[in-house]
Write a protein that holds these residues in place. Structure first.
Motif, PDB file in Angstrom:
ATOM      1  N   GLN A  79      34.752  36.076  32.845  1.00  0.00           N
ATOM      2  CA  GLN A  79      35.643  36.386  33.279  1.00  0.00           C
ATOM      3  C   GLN A  79      36.591  36.500  34.721  1.00  0.00           C
ATOM      4  O   GLN A  79      37.440  36.440  34.535  1.00  0.00           O
ATOM      5  CB  GLN A  79      35.438  38.183  32.490  1.00  0.00           C
ATOM      6  CG  GLN A  79      37.015  39.259  32.390  1.00  0.00           C
ATOM      7  CD  GLN A  79      37.925  39.290  31.707  1.00  0.00           C
ATOM      8  OE1 GLN A  79      36.877  38.967  29.998  1.00  0.00           O
ATOM      9  NE2 GLN A  79      38.826  38.585  31.693  1.00  0.00           N
ATOM     10  N   LEU A  82      38.231  33.832  34.297  1.00  0.00           N
ATOM     11  CA  LEU A  82      39.708  33.591  33.491  1.00  0.00           C
ATOM     12  C   LEU A  82      40.690  34.034  34.791  1.00  0.00           C
ATOM     13  O   LEU A  82      41.915  34.352  34.549  1.00  0.00           O
ATOM     14  CB  LEU A  82      39.005  34.300  32.464  1.00  0.00           C
ATOM     15  CG  LEU A  82      40.496  34.111  31.415  1.00  0.00           C
ATOM     16  CD1 LEU A  82      40.935  33.046  31.089  1.00  0.00           C
ATOM     17  CD2 LEU A  82      40.371  35.297  29.793  1.00  0.00           C
ATOM     18  N   ASN A  83      40.390  35.565  35.014  1.00  0.00           N
ATOM     19  CA  ASN A  83      41.367  36.311  35.085  1.00  0.00           C
ATOM     20  C   ASN A  83      41.775  35.633  36.255  1.00  0.00           C
ATOM     21  O   ASN A  83      42.837  35.445  37.343  1.00  0.00           O
ATOM     22  CB  ASN A  83      40.384  37.626  35.612  1.00  0.00           C
ATOM     23  CG  ASN A  83      40.213  38.134  35.030  1.00  0.00           C
ATOM     24  OD1 ASN A  83      40.922  38.442  33.746  1.00  0.00           O
ATOM     25  ND2 ASN A  83      39.982  39.543  34.921  1.00  0.00           N
ATOM     26  N   SER A  84      41.031  34.537  37.534  1.00  0.00           N
ATOM     27  CA  SER A  84      40.996  34.427  38.956  1.00  0.00           C
ATOM     28  C   SER A  84      41.411  33.186  39.151  1.00  0.00           C
ATOM     29  O   SER A  84      42.722  32.291  39.546  1.00  0.00           O
ATOM     30  CB  SER A  84      40.209  34.609  39.335  1.00  0.00           C
ATOM     31  OG  SER A  84      38.638  33.402  39.444  1.00  0.00           O
ATOM     32  N   THR A  85      41.296  33.068  37.672  1.00  0.00           N
ATOM     33  CA  THR A  85      41.740  30.943  37.729  1.00  0.00           C
ATOM     34  C   THR A  85      42.427  30.492  36.398  1.00  0.00           C
ATOM     35  O   THR A  85      43.458  29.782  36.246  1.00  0.00           O
ATOM     36  CB  THR A  85      41.668  30.096  38.245  1.00  0.00           C
ATOM     37  OG1 THR A  85      40.272  30.069  36.290  1.00  0.00           O
ATOM     38  CG2 THR A  85      39.976  30.325  39.123  1.00  0.00           C
ATOM     39  N   GLY A  86      42.640  31.650  35.541  1.00  0.00           N
ATOM     40  CA  GLY A  86      43.100  31.104  34.271  1.00  0.00           C
ATOM     41  C   GLY A  86      42.276  29.729  32.841  1.00  0.00           C
ATOM     42  O   GLY A  86      43.042  29.819  32.137  1.00  0.00           O
ATOM     43  N   ASP A  87      41.277  29.743  33.815  1.00  0.00           N
ATOM     44  CA  ASP A  87      40.682  28.753  33.168  1.00  0.00           C
ATOM     45  C   ASP A  87      40.144  29.159  32.113  1.00  0.00           C
ATOM     46  O   ASP A  87      38.451  29.216  31.988  1.00  0.00           O
ATOM     47  CB  ASP A  87      39.576  27.903  33.777  1.00  0.00           C
ATOM     48  CG  ASP A  87      39.135  26.564  33.697  1.00  0.00           C
ATOM     49  OD1 ASP A  87      39.582  26.495  32.550  1.00  0.00           O
ATOM     50  OD2 ASP A  87      39.071  25.228  34.161  1.00  0.00           O
ATOM     51  N   GLU A  88      40.631  28.651  30.952  1.00  0.00           N
ATOM     52  CA  GLU A  88      40.365  29.762  29.648  1.00  0.00           C
ATOM     53  C   GLU A  88      38.485  28.581  29.335  1.00  0.00           C
ATOM     54  O   GLU A  88      37.903  29.022  28.526  1.00  0.00           O
ATOM     55  CB  GLU A  88      41.037  29.607  28.449  1.00  0.00           C
ATOM     56  CG  GLU A  88      41.706  30.675  28.668  1.00  0.00           C
ATOM     57  CD  GLU A  88      43.249  30.125  27.658  1.00  0.00           C
ATOM     58  OE1 GLU A  88      42.701  30.018  26.519  1.00  0.00           O
ATOM     59  OE2 GLU A  88      43.853  31.035  27.973  1.00  0.00           O
ATOM     60  N   SER A  91      35.651  29.477  31.428  1.00  0.00           N
ATOM     61  CA  SER A  91      35.659  30.895  31.110  1.00  0.00           C
ATOM     62  C   SER A  91      34.393  30.933  29.762  1.00  0.00           C
ATOM     63  O   SER A  91      33.284  31.144  29.005  1.00  0.00           O
ATOM     64  CB  SER A  91      36.879  32.177  30.752  1.00  0.00           C
ATOM     65  OG  SER A  91      36.441  33.567  30.273  1.00  0.00           O
TER      66      SER A  91
END
Length: 112
Positions: A79, A82-88, A91
């Protein structure tokens, strides 16, 4: 600027192994020290571009609890990435690993 202090107290036995771990944080709901059986602290060292780790646990921490603790940590990392880099992709890969590990631990528990 808001400031928060987090403190750990670790009592060691004669062999320098953690016997008791207490913690407190200035902005947690309850006041005072609380007991825990394990901590895992990771700090990014900017100077050396590496991660410093402190992992401590008491003899009260069971193997099953330790496995669950680290699966939970990795789930939280999924999580956070995802929150810090947006790398889905990253994640989701971490989450998928966690799902496989939960399955593995559940099978182990069934067989023992």
């Amino acid at each position: 600027m808001k400031k928060s202090d987090i403190n750990f107290q670790v009592s060691l036995d004669d062999q320098n192994l953690p016997k008791k771990i207490l913690w407190e944080a200035s902005d947690k709901e309850s006041i005072g020290l609380e007991s825990t059986n394990s901590i895992s602290l990771n700090v990014w060292d900017n100077l050396n571009q590496s991660t410093l780790r402190i992992d401590l646990w008491t003899e009260e921490m069971s193997v099953a609890e330790m496995k669950r603790f680290y699966i939970d940590i990795m789930g939280g990392m999924a999580q956070t990435i995802l929150n810090s880099t947006g790398d889905e992709y990253m994640s989701e890969e971490i989450k998928a690993l966690c799902d496989r590990l939960v399955q593995h631990v559940n099978e182990e528990n069934k067989n023992s």
